[in-house]
Design a protein around this motif. Structure first.
Motif, PDB file in Angstrom:
ATOM      1  N   ASN A  45      29.525  -6.897 -38.738  1.00  0.00           N
ATOM      2  CA  ASN A  45      29.253  -8.330 -38.611  1.00  0.00           C
ATOM      3  C   ASN A  45      29.276  -9.033 -39.973  1.00  0.00           C
ATOM      4  OD1 ASN A  45      26.739  -6.816 -39.017  1.00  0.00           O
ATOM      5  ND2 ASN A  45      25.729  -8.785 -38.883  1.00  0.00           N
ATOM      6  N   THR A  48      32.843  -9.408 -41.158  1.00  0.00           N
ATOM      7  CA  THR A  48      33.516 -10.503 -40.456  1.00  0.00           C
ATOM      8  C   THR A  48      33.435 -11.776 -41.288  1.00  0.00           C
ATOM      9  OG1 THR A  48      33.043  -9.546 -38.285  1.00  0.00           O
ATOM     10  CG2 THR A  48      33.519 -11.902 -38.347  1.00  0.00           C
ATOM     11  N   ARG A  84      29.273 -16.602 -33.465  1.00  0.00           N
ATOM     12  CA  ARG A  84      29.230 -15.964 -32.154  1.00  0.00           C
ATOM     13  C   ARG A  84      30.130 -14.742 -32.212  1.00  0.00           C
ATOM     14  NH1 ARG A  84      29.807 -20.351 -27.287  1.00  0.00           N
ATOM     15  NH2 ARG A  84      27.619 -20.932 -27.251  1.00  0.00           N
ATOM     16  N   TYR A  85      29.568 -13.583 -31.878  1.00  0.00           N
ATOM     17  CA  TYR A  85      30.333 -12.342 -31.770  1.00  0.00           C
ATOM     18  C   TYR A  85      30.445 -12.039 -30.283  1.00  0.00           C
ATOM     19  CZ  TYR A  85      28.937 -11.851 -36.670  1.00  0.00           C
ATOM     20  OH  TYR A  85      28.720 -12.054 -38.007  1.00  0.00           O
ATOM     21  N   ARG A  86      31.665 -11.964 -29.754  1.00  0.00           N
ATOM     22  CA  ARG A  86      31.823 -11.779 -28.314  1.00  0.00           C
ATOM     23  C   ARG A  86      32.650 -10.556 -27.925  1.00  0.00           C
ATOM     24  NH1 ARG A  86      27.986 -14.427 -28.344  1.00  0.00           N
ATOM     25  NH2 ARG A  86      27.597 -16.374 -27.263  1.00  0.00           N
ATOM     26  N   ASN A 124      35.434 -13.588 -32.002  1.00  0.00           N
ATOM     27  CA  ASN A 124      34.300 -14.264 -32.610  1.00  0.00           C
ATOM     28  C   ASN A 124      34.696 -15.645 -33.108  1.00  0.00           C
ATOM     29  OD1 ASN A 124      35.318 -13.756 -35.360  1.00  0.00           O
ATOM     30  ND2 ASN A 124      34.747 -11.640 -34.932  1.00  0.00           N
TER      31      ASN A 124
END
Length: 178
Positions: A45, A48, A84-86, A124
């Motif tokens: 994360n 990212t 937002r991590y999806r 994301n």
């Protein structure tokens, strides 16, 4: 470690890319390398957020911001982000990144960045608040926009961006201590 060589590659790759309008979208492709993963074998994360630099800096160059920053002896700093991590991005997976300015107010420029998987799913999304800084503190975005080679009126803020700005304004600073 910061991906300096990847940033150099992006800057070289897009050095002759056509200029973009202020709210134009810079599209770039990237791969998740083993140095980008965490213990769960997916894009970390925090990494990212670092990889989003690989889209944001070439975007800044293509809209003329890098040269404007240099000529005015200004800098740019990130002053906040909501992510937002999806969907998971796995090792060696290729992603397409889309980077664009969506709005600016009297203090900050708001940038949206997304990573898309090859199957078309959005993995994301990040909304960044960026500040241009000078020797006297934050430079008003209207001053910056007037100094850019390409001119454009301030866009209307999408509702979701305004909601984030308003919600973030209620957050105490400095944070409360236990």
């Amino acid at each position: 470690m910061y991906p300096i060589m990847r940033m150099v590659k992006e800057m070289v790759k897009y050095r002759n890319a056509a200029p973009l309008p202020l709210t134009g979208t810079h599209v770039s492709e990237h791969r998740c390398w083993p140095s980008d993963i965490d213990l769960w074998m997916e894009l970390n994360n925090g990494r990212t957020l670092t990889l989003f630099d690989l889209g944001r800096i070439p975007l800044a160059r293509r809209i003329g911001l890098i040269e404007t920053l240099r000529s005015n002896r200004w800098g740019m700093t990130m002053a906040g982000v909501s992510v937002r991590y999806r969907r998971r991005i796995r090792t060696f997976e290729k992603i397409t990144m889309r980077s664009r300015a969506v709005y600016w107010d009297d203090k900050f420029v708001y940038l949206e960045q997304t990573m898309w998987k090859q199957n078309g799913e959005c993995a994301n999304q990040a909304l960044y608040r960026a500040a241009i800084t000078g020797s006297n503190g934050i430079v008003p975005p209207d001053t910056v926009m007037n100094a850019l080679p390409v001119k454009a009126p301030r866009p209307l803020a999408p509702a979701w961006v305004m909601n984030w700005i308003e919600a973030d304004a209620t957050r105490p600073w400095p944070p409360e201590q236990d």
